[in-house]
Design a protein around this motif. Structure first.
Motif, short mmCIF file in Angstrom:
data_model
loop_
_atom_site.label_atom_id
_atom_site.label_comp_id
_atom_site.label_asym_id
_atom_site.label_seq_id
_atom_site.Cartn_x
_atom_site.Cartn_y
_atom_site.Cartn_z
N ASP A 64 0.85 -1.19 0.00
CA ASP A 64 0.00 0.00 0.00
C ASP A 64 0.89 1.25 0.00
N PRO A 65 0.70 2.16 -0.96
CA PRO A 65 1.62 3.29 -1.07
C PRO A 65 1.62 4.22 0.13
N TRP A 66 0.46 4.39 0.78
CA TRP A 66 0.40 5.38 1.88
C TRP A 66 0.98 4.81 3.16
N VAL A 67 0.77 3.52 3.42
CA VAL A 67 1.45 2.88 4.54
C VAL A 67 2.96 2.93 4.32
N LEU A 68 3.37 2.62 3.09
CA LEU A 68 4.80 2.60 2.77
C LEU A 68 5.42 3.98 2.91
N ILE A 69 4.77 5.00 2.36
CA ILE A 69 5.33 6.35 2.43
C ILE A 69 5.42 6.83 3.88
N GLY A 70 4.40 6.49 4.69
CA GLY A 70 4.47 6.85 6.09
C GLY A 70 5.69 6.27 6.78
N ALA A 71 6.01 5.00 6.44
CA ALA A 71 7.19 4.36 7.02
C ALA A 71 8.48 4.97 6.48
N PRO A 93 -13.52 8.88 -2.24
CA PRO A 93 -12.66 10.06 -2.14
C PRO A 93 -12.27 10.43 -0.72
N TYR A 94 -13.09 10.09 0.25
CA TYR A 94 -12.82 10.50 1.63
C TYR A 94 -11.70 9.65 2.24
N SER A 95 -11.77 8.33 2.04
CA SER A 95 -10.68 7.47 2.52
C SER A 95 -9.38 7.79 1.80
N ALA A 96 -9.47 8.03 0.49
CA ALA A 96 -8.27 8.37 -0.28
C ALA A 96 -7.67 9.67 0.22
N LYS A 98 -7.96 11.09 3.11
CA LYS A 98 -7.41 10.91 4.46
C LYS A 98 -6.04 10.25 4.41
N SER A 99 -5.92 9.16 3.64
CA SER A 99 -4.64 8.44 3.56
C SER A 99 -3.56 9.30 2.91
N MET A 168 -11.92 17.77 7.72
CA MET A 168 -11.03 16.61 7.74
C MET A 168 -9.66 17.06 8.23
N GLU A 169 -9.23 16.48 9.32
CA GLU A 169 -7.93 16.78 9.89
C GLU A 169 -7.11 15.50 10.00
N PRO A 170 -5.79 15.58 9.96
CA PRO A 170 -4.99 16.80 9.92
C PRO A 170 -4.95 17.43 8.53
N THR A 171 -4.77 18.74 8.50
CA THR A 171 -4.60 19.44 7.24
C THR A 171 -3.18 19.22 6.74
N PRO A 172 -3.02 18.67 5.53
CA PRO A 172 -1.66 18.38 5.03
C PRO A 172 -1.01 19.62 4.42
#
Length: 285
Positions: A64-71, A93-96, A98-99, A168-172
């Motif tokens: 998963d790209p977002w789990v990976l990028i977080g790491a 769109p909301y889950s996307a 957020k991630s 939706m928080e946090p604001t990136p």
């Protein structure tokens, strides 16, 4: 010329070390692909090979790209991360949002969102998303996600997504959007955003598309000054090749440096050594 190392087809266990080495060696970014699943049989032909067969073997890793990028953000300090490419229309769109937003925050603004509209109808169906009109849904999702990433309350009334007043928080931090694809439709979509990501094509093919993008941007009253072009190049092997690409308007390439030295079966140590040699041979240091 910015150089992105491709994480495609790597064992997930190697990606952290590849990213750390890329960060230490001065590479600009890491390209991270996206698939949720890999079906054994498909009716949909793969659009980027002549015979319609996929470029990867069964049981290739697709983290998963977002789990990976977080790491990866936790073990690097300057390396940027670009998805090559993520398919928003295969998600809600909301889950996307957020991630993606969480990853962008953890990466300290080092995230570049590369998106595509997708090609595999069976994967969309399995994910519970409509394959038809996925381009229109992608456009609307990008508009909605941009609103969701802003501070404060959001409302959105679209054709596909109706969003009541919410936050939706946090604001990136700001997230640039690059659009992938080789068709004129993909280029038109890219010209409306922050950049374009190509596929495995020759320098001549890439430069033709850069010129089309320049014309499309000009028609909207936009220049190429703040527009990013990133692509793999099948025929760029020397500093002179990269200089030609840069002169033609290509800002960055996506590559696997170890392929020039040890090939696809390189060990992790050989991959990192190839990354080191590549920077020296391409006069990048």
């Amino acid at each position: 010329m910015k150089i992105y190392v491709s994480a495609a087809f790597l064992d997930t266990s190697e990606v952290v070390e590849i990213a750390k080495a890329a960060d230490d060696l001065g590479y600009d970014g890491l390209g991270i692909p996206d698939h949720v699943i890999n079906l054994e049989t498909l009716k949909t032909p793969y659009p980027y090979t002549k015979d319609g067969k996929r470029r990867w073997e069964a049981f290739t890793d697709w983290p998963d790209p977002w789990v990976l990028i977080g790491a990866l953000a936790m073990v690097t300090t300057r390396l940027r991360f670009v998805t090559t490419v993520y398919l928003p229309a295969m998600r809600d769109p909301y889950s996307a949002a957020k991630s993606i937003g969480t990853s962008a925050l953890l990466a300290g603004g080092r995230l570049e969102l590369g998106i595509g509209v997708g090609w595999c109808e069976e994967e969309f169906t399995l994910m519970g998303q409509q394959f038809a009109r996925r381009g229109k849904r992608t456009d609307e999702m990008l508009a909605l996600m941009k609103e969701l990433w802003k501070p404060g309350w959001t409302e959105f009334d679209g054709e596909f997504y109706q969003t009541p007043r919410l936050e939706m928080e946090p604001t990136p931090p700001p997230i640039p959007i690059y659009v992938g694809g080789l068709s004129d439709i993909a280029l038109r979509r890219a010209a409306k955003h922050d950049g374009w990501i190509g596929d495995l094509i020759s320098t001549d093919q890439a430069l033709i598309r850069v010129e089309k993008l320049r014309e499309m941007r000009a028609a909207q009253g936009l220049s190429m000054d703040d527009f990013v072009v990133i692509t793999p190049l099948t025929d760029a092997f020397t500093p002179e090749h990269y200089a030609r690409a840069t002169a033609g308007g290509i800002d960055g390439i996506i590559t696997m440096p170890w392929m020039f030295y040890s090939g696809p079966l390189a060990t992790l140590d050989e991959k990192i050594d190839g990354m080191r040699k590549f920077r020296k041979d391409m006069a990048l240091d």
